[in-house]
Design a protein around this motif. Sequence first.
Motif, PDB file in Angstrom:
ATOM      1  N   TYR A   1       0.103   9.648   1.042  1.00 60.06           N
ATOM      2  CA  TYR A   1      -1.244   9.176   0.725  1.00 60.06           C
ATOM      3  C   TYR A   1      -1.807   9.906  -0.494  1.00 60.06           C
TER       4      TYR A   1
ATOM      5  N   SER B   1      -0.487   8.712  -3.759  1.00 53.37           N
ATOM      6  CA  SER B   1      -0.580   7.268  -4.018  1.00 53.37           C
ATOM      7  C   SER B   1      -1.707   6.890  -4.973  1.00 53.37           C
ATOM      8  N   VAL B   2      -1.634   5.656  -5.443  1.00 55.33           N
ATOM      9  CA  VAL B   2      -2.720   5.080  -6.254  1.00 55.33           C
ATOM     10  C   VAL B   2      -3.989   4.994  -5.414  1.00 55.33           C
ATOM     11  N   GLU B   3      -3.823   4.732  -4.126  1.00 56.18           N
ATOM     12  CA  GLU B   3      -4.979   4.572  -3.224  1.00 56.18           C
ATOM     13  C   GLU B   3      -5.825   5.844  -3.111  1.00 56.18           C
ATOM     14  N   ALA B   4      -5.241   6.990  -3.456  1.00 56.06           N
ATOM     15  CA  ALA B   4      -5.979   8.259  -3.368  1.00 56.06           C
ATOM     16  C   ALA B   4      -6.582   8.662  -4.709  1.00 56.06           C
ATOM     17  N   SER B   5      -6.799   7.704  -5.582  1.00 57.96           N
ATOM     18  CA  SER B   5      -7.229   8.005  -6.952  1.00 57.96           C
ATOM     19  C   SER B   5      -8.634   8.598  -7.040  1.00 57.96           C
ATOM     20  N   TRP B   6      -9.444   8.449  -5.993  1.00 54.42           N
ATOM     21  CA  TRP B   6     -10.812   8.996  -6.042  1.00 54.42           C
ATOM     22  C   TRP B   6     -10.942  10.252  -5.188  1.00 54.42           C
TER      23      TRP B   6
ATOM     24  N   MET C   1       0.835  -1.190   0.000  1.00 55.69           N
ATOM     25  CA  MET C   1       0.000   0.000   0.000  1.00 55.69           C
ATOM     26  C   MET C   1       0.874   1.244   0.000  1.00 55.69           C
ATOM     27  N   PHE C   2       0.434   2.275  -0.732  1.00 57.67           N
ATOM     28  CA  PHE C   2       1.141   3.553  -0.854  1.00 57.67           C
ATOM     29  C   PHE C   2       2.519   3.387  -1.483  1.00 57.67           C
ATOM     30  N   GLU C   3       2.634   2.403  -2.353  1.00 61.05           N
ATOM     31  CA  GLU C   3       3.895   2.135  -3.051  1.00 61.05           C
ATOM     32  C   GLU C   3       4.068   3.140  -4.186  1.00 61.05           C
TER      33      GLU C   3
END
Length: 248
Positions: free
Chosen positions: A225, A228-233, A1-3
Amino acid sequence: MFELSGHAALVTGAGQNAGAGIARALAAQGAAVAVNDLVAERAEAVAKEIVAAGGRAVPVPFDVTDREAVVTAVSKVKSEFGAHVDVLVHNAGIAADFGQGHFRTLDPSRWRGPVEINLFGAMNCVSAVVDDMCEAGWGRIVQISSGAARVGSDQGLSLYGAAKSGVEGFIRHLSQELAPSGVTANTLALGLQSNVAGAATEMFAKKIPLRRLGTPEDVGAAVVYLASVEASWLTGQILNLNGGSVTS
């Protein structure tokens, strides 16, 4: 995560304090980091620290208010990393003349500095990297701001607050323009930081619900964050990182 391996980041004002914390955090997650500062020695020191820790970094000293210097530096970063900048963190925001003081006491010659570095500095940096982001269909723009943009104060921050308000508006509209291209743009508004010393700072710190000042590590973690990809929305938002001193 957060890579963040495979991504190239440019962090402005990264030679000290929160900016250095952001650069270190992004590098620790695998990003190649271009460390900017107005003072070359500071940029070089942070870049060397990152490399010594096993990360990848290059110093890129330039003045964000100088558009030509920004474009030249971004081109250099692209050549150094073999990849375009797809994470921009515009942290530079303190002019040589901070412009602190009650407005009625300030000479008009002091009005321009805070606006140049915060608003036009952001525009220069965004303009230099955004086309590559849109063409690639992915990018992250993170603007560092301050609670002074939206909360009035009697501490002589009218110029600084106005400049930060302006750049927050720019990022808000930019996020809507870029969203269809897969590029997000968000603002991180900081509360009082640990690099600000003095008796008054200690007094204000006691009023923060979490009873401490922010640190470079706090800021770095939040930016990781947002990058990151995880924050795409998540786009077009102003996130308050302030220990609970202002809630929204």
